[in-house]
Design a protein around this motif. Structure first.
Motif, PDB file in Angstrom:
ATOM      1  N   ALA A  14       0.872  -1.277   0.169  1.00 48.19           N
ATOM      2  CA  ALA A  14       0.198  -0.030  -0.173  1.00 48.19           C
ATOM      3  C   ALA A  14       0.909   1.235   0.172  1.00 48.19           C
ATOM      4  CB  ALA A  14      -0.948   0.071   1.057  1.00 48.19           C
ATOM      5  N   MET A  15       1.925   1.064   0.548  1.00 45.76           N
ATOM      6  CA  MET A  15       2.926   2.231   0.594  1.00 45.76           C
ATOM      7  C   MET A  15       3.538   2.414  -0.564  1.00 45.76           C
ATOM      8  SD  MET A  15       2.642   3.635   3.571  1.00 45.76           S
ATOM      9  CE  MET A  15       0.895   3.491   3.475  1.00 45.76           C
ATOM     10  N   VAL A  18       1.091   4.428  -2.672  1.00 48.21           N
ATOM     11  CA  VAL A  18       0.993   5.734  -2.610  1.00 48.21           C
ATOM     12  C   VAL A  18       2.192   6.268  -3.159  1.00 48.21           C
ATOM     13  CG1 VAL A  18       1.357   7.104  -0.588  1.00 48.21           C
ATOM     14  CG2 VAL A  18      -0.249   5.396  -0.357  1.00 48.21           C
ATOM     15  N   TRP A  21       1.470   6.709  -6.905  1.00 42.44           N
ATOM     16  CA  TRP A  21       0.215   7.687  -6.798  1.00 42.44           C
ATOM     17  C   TRP A  21       1.162   9.217  -6.799  1.00 42.44           C
ATOM     18  CZ3 TRP A  21      -2.900  10.480  -2.954  1.00 42.44           C
ATOM     19  CH2 TRP A  21      -3.889  11.077  -3.275  1.00 42.44           C
ATOM     20  N   VAL A 100      -5.336  -2.180   6.147  1.00 41.60           N
ATOM     21  CA  VAL A 100      -4.972  -1.455   5.158  1.00 41.60           C
ATOM     22  C   VAL A 100      -5.564   0.006   4.926  1.00 41.60           C
ATOM     23  CG1 VAL A 100      -5.672  -1.458   2.502  1.00 41.60           C
ATOM     24  CG2 VAL A 100      -4.863  -3.631   3.685  1.00 41.60           C
ATOM     25  N   ALA A 104      -3.478   3.570   4.774  1.00 41.61           N
ATOM     26  CA  ALA A 104      -3.570   4.447   3.812  1.00 41.61           C
ATOM     27  C   ALA A 104      -4.005   5.788   4.500  1.00 41.61           C
ATOM     28  CB  ALA A 104      -4.540   3.965   2.780  1.00 41.61           C
ATOM     29  N   LEU A 108      -1.707   8.997   3.704  1.00 43.62           N
ATOM     30  CA  LEU A 108      -2.149  10.328   3.012  1.00 43.62           C
ATOM     31  C   LEU A 108      -2.670  11.312   3.896  1.00 43.62           C
ATOM     32  CD1 LEU A 108      -4.510   7.919   0.726  1.00 43.62           C
ATOM     33  CD2 LEU A 108      -2.516   8.984   0.168  1.00 43.62           C
TER      34      LEU A 108
END
Length: 114
Positions: A14-15, A18, A21, A100, A104, A108
């Protein structure tokens, strides 16, 4: 238990998502290079029997982890509170989603950026 373990192992993924993204290409490239280097070093330096022994031992231990007083995982804490939680089924998926989404949210959060 398996879903919780996957959730904690999915957090670095997930990191990485990011970082993708945010278009931090150097970070993504460095992460991939380090992962490849460490995997290659493990394959060269460690005999294959060690990996098989690890998989066997992990399978034996996983069934005894929930309820162990020295286990500090979130899954074990839920087992202590709820009593019947074993980390599988819908409860395990809910825990995975919580980890998760929480991860996140931390990643974020605009107040933690520099």
């Amino acid at each position: 238990m398996t879903a919780a373990a996957v959730a904690f192992k999915a957090f670095p993924l997930a990191m990485l998502a990011v970082a993708l993204w945010q278009r931090r290409w150097r970070l993504v490239a460095a992460t991939g290079a380090w992962c490849a280097l460490l995997a290659l070093a493990a394959l060269v330096l460690v005999p294959p029997s060690t990996f098989q022994e690890f998989v066997t031992a992990a399978g034996e231990i996983s069934g005894k982890a929930i309820g162990n007083p020295y286990n500090g995982s979130i899954a074990n804490a839920l087992h202590d509170v709820v009593g019947s939680f074993d980390g599988t089924g819908a409860g395990g998926l809910a825990l995975a989603a919580l980890v998760v989404v929480g991860g996140a949210g931390v990643a974020l959060d605009p107040t933690t950026r520099r």
